[in-house]
Design an enzyme around this catalytic site. Structure first.
Site, short mmCIF file in Angstrom:
data_model
loop_
_atom_site.label_atom_id
_atom_site.label_comp_id
_atom_site.label_asym_id
_atom_site.label_seq_id
_atom_site.Cartn_x
_atom_site.Cartn_y
_atom_site.Cartn_z
N ASP A 158 76.51 29.39 21.69
CA ASP A 158 77.33 30.59 21.54
C ASP A 158 78.78 30.24 21.86
O ASP A 158 79.06 29.66 22.92
CB ASP A 158 76.82 31.68 22.48
CG ASP A 158 77.35 33.06 22.10
OD1 ASP A 158 77.67 33.26 20.91
OD2 ASP A 158 77.45 33.93 22.98
N HIS A 176 89.13 39.22 22.03
CA HIS A 176 88.06 39.36 23.02
C HIS A 176 88.36 38.52 24.26
O HIS A 176 88.23 39.01 25.39
CB HIS A 176 86.73 38.93 22.41
CG HIS A 176 85.60 38.87 23.39
ND1 HIS A 176 85.07 39.99 23.99
CD2 HIS A 176 84.90 37.81 23.90
CE1 HIS A 176 84.09 39.64 24.82
NE2 HIS A 176 83.97 38.32 24.77
N GLU A 207 78.20 39.86 17.24
CA GLU A 207 78.56 38.51 16.84
C GLU A 207 78.04 38.19 15.44
O GLU A 207 77.21 38.91 14.88
CB GLU A 207 78.00 37.49 17.83
CG GLU A 207 78.39 37.76 19.28
CD GLU A 207 78.08 36.59 20.20
OE1 GLU A 207 77.86 35.47 19.70
OE2 GLU A 207 78.07 36.80 21.43
N ARG A 267 76.60 42.12 32.64
CA ARG A 267 77.93 41.74 33.12
C ARG A 267 77.97 41.56 34.64
O ARG A 267 78.75 40.74 35.14
CB ARG A 267 78.95 42.79 32.69
CG ARG A 267 79.08 42.98 31.19
CD ARG A 267 79.52 41.72 30.49
NE ARG A 267 79.76 41.95 29.06
CZ ARG A 267 80.06 41.01 28.18
NH1 ARG A 267 80.14 39.75 28.58
NH2 ARG A 267 80.26 41.30 26.92
N THR A 318 68.57 37.52 23.11
CA THR A 318 69.62 37.51 22.09
C THR A 318 68.95 37.93 20.79
O THR A 318 67.98 37.30 20.35
CB THR A 318 70.26 36.13 21.93
OG1 THR A 318 70.86 35.73 23.17
CG2 THR A 318 71.33 36.15 20.85
N GLU A 371 84.71 45.78 26.87
CA GLU A 371 86.07 46.01 26.39
C GLU A 371 86.32 47.47 26.05
O GLU A 371 87.39 48.02 26.35
CB GLU A 371 86.35 45.15 25.16
CG GLU A 371 86.28 43.66 25.42
CD GLU A 371 86.24 42.90 24.11
OE1 GLU A 371 87.32 42.58 23.58
OE2 GLU A 371 85.12 42.65 23.61
#
Length: 408
Positions: free
Chosen positions: A114, A121, A189, A225, A245, A347
């Protein structure tokens, strides 16, 4: 005849027209997992239509390993089958309604990497995680930063997202605590699927990208996070990423994306020669859409990515590491300059400090149990058509209860 001359009844806006022909692995109640191509509302059963056992293996790997000549030959054959009415009697029995199939992970993935290729970002995350410091690390403009992920945690779209448990430590706490993540997030992504392996010890140059990569899919790199913030110094992502994922079931061939190729944004810093991809145009004009519970919350633009997939593959192999058939490497979170173009809730909510509002006014930060997230994408195709990548979805379910250890 309709939609590029096909005898199939294809809507003009299907996204799965003859310009696309994405590959995937499907099954039905009476058919084991096998290779199919999405066209309109159908899946063409390649095992049945071609009689080639390479399409009966339940993974795309064997076909992808055959390389670009085989990919091009099959694409030409399928296009001919679906445009020339003389083939209708042969092909039609092998068309299965897409609504009736179960999709599976399209490739057996040996290695997963990744990257961290969106400047917007990276700068946003730097400002959130390291306030008062430079948003980008000194190496960011010189090389495509990435990490080796956990291939065993890759799963097809629709797989439930079990809220992960782990250590986390708030800045004001003296010691870490353990429990379900309270800052569960998404990362919208784009992924690249390797077909032809490379030779160990021999780097893949930027100009050989299409010699090795078959196609493109969507990826959601679910991220905890709070776990990530506590663990990532000094070695980077680990348990905050490795629980799941998600990958979209359809792989769009590079051959379908000629009209989407574009130059990447101008770079202010010169790159080393092995990363110089000037003129190769491996930027891609993809528009992603992120939905929470069906509501559109972000539209990340992939054409703003600083590092291209050709540069990513070149950097991944420059030390002599080899790629193998089925390997997947992903772009990293796709974000643009606007607030509504951010590809993560980290974000969108600025680390939880600035909740974003849904249409009914509900403030949101990170994912709650029961949330469903869907990431879709389209790209320009020839003649004003659109290429669809389908979707990658996941619904958050509560953390598993962990029984206390048995003692005595």
């Amino acid at each position: 005849m309709s939609h590029s001359g096909s005898w199939l009844d294809l809507a003009d806006d299907t996204g799965f027209g003859l310009e696309n022909l994405p590959h995937g692995i499907f099954s039905t109640a009476d058919r084991a997992p096998r290779t199919g191509i999405a066209v309109g509302g159908w899946v063409l059963d390649l095992a049945g239509a071609t009689g080639d056992p390479v399409h009966t293996t339940g993974t795309l790997n064997a076909f992808l390993a055959a390389g670009p000549p085989a990919w091009a030959a099959l694409r030409a054959q399928v296009t001919d089958w679906l445009t020339d009415p003389a083939h209708r009697d042969h092909v039609q029995p092998h068309l299965v309604p897409r609504a009736d199939v179960t999709m599976h992970l399209p490739v057996q993935v040996g290695d997963y990497v990744d990257f961290y290729s969106s400047r917007h970002h990276a700068e946003n995350v730097g400002r959130i995680f390291r306030p008062g410091s430079a948003p980008l690390t000194p190496n960011w403009e010189h090389l495509p930063i990435g990490y080796h992920g956990r291939a065993g945690s890759l799963a097809v779209s629709g797989t439930p997202v079990v809220r992960p448990r782990g250590q986390r430590k708030a800045p004001a706490d003296d010691l870490p605590t353990f429990g379900p993540s309270t800052r569960l997030d998404i990362e919208a992504e784009v992924g690249f699927v390797v077909g032809v392996p490379s030779t160990p010890g021999t780097p893949v140059p930027v100009g050989a990208f299409a010699d090795h990569v078959f196609g493109v899919c969507l990826v959601n790199d679910w991220s905890a996070r709070d776990l990530q913030a506590w663990e990532y110094v000094p070695l980077g992502p680990f348990l905050g990423k490795s629980f799941l994922t998600s990958v979209s079931p359809w792989v769009v061939p590079l051959a379908a994306l000629e009209a989407a190729r574009t130059d990447p944004p101008a770079r202010g810093t010169a790159v080393l020669p092995y990363l110089d991809d000037a003129g190769l145009r491996w930027g891609l004009d993809l528009t992603l859409e992120v939905r929470l519970g069906g509501e559109l919350v972000a539209t990340p633009p992939f054409d703003q990515m600083y590092w291209t997939p050709a540069q990513q593959l070149a950097h991944l192999t420059v030390n002599g590491a080899a790629v193998r058939t089925g390997d997947l490497f992903a772009s990293g979170t796709v974000s643009g300059p606007g607030r509504d173009q951010r590809g993560s809730f980290l974000e969108l909510s600025w680390g939880g400090a600035e909740p974003f509002a849904l249409a009914d006014g509900t403030p949101r930060t990170f994912l709650e149990d029961g949330d469903e997230v869907a990431v879709t994408a389209t790209a320009p195709g020839p003649g004003g058509t659109r290429i669809s990548f389908g979707e990658v979805t996941g619904t958050v379910v509560p953390a598993l209860e962990v029984a206390p250890p048995v003692t005595g």
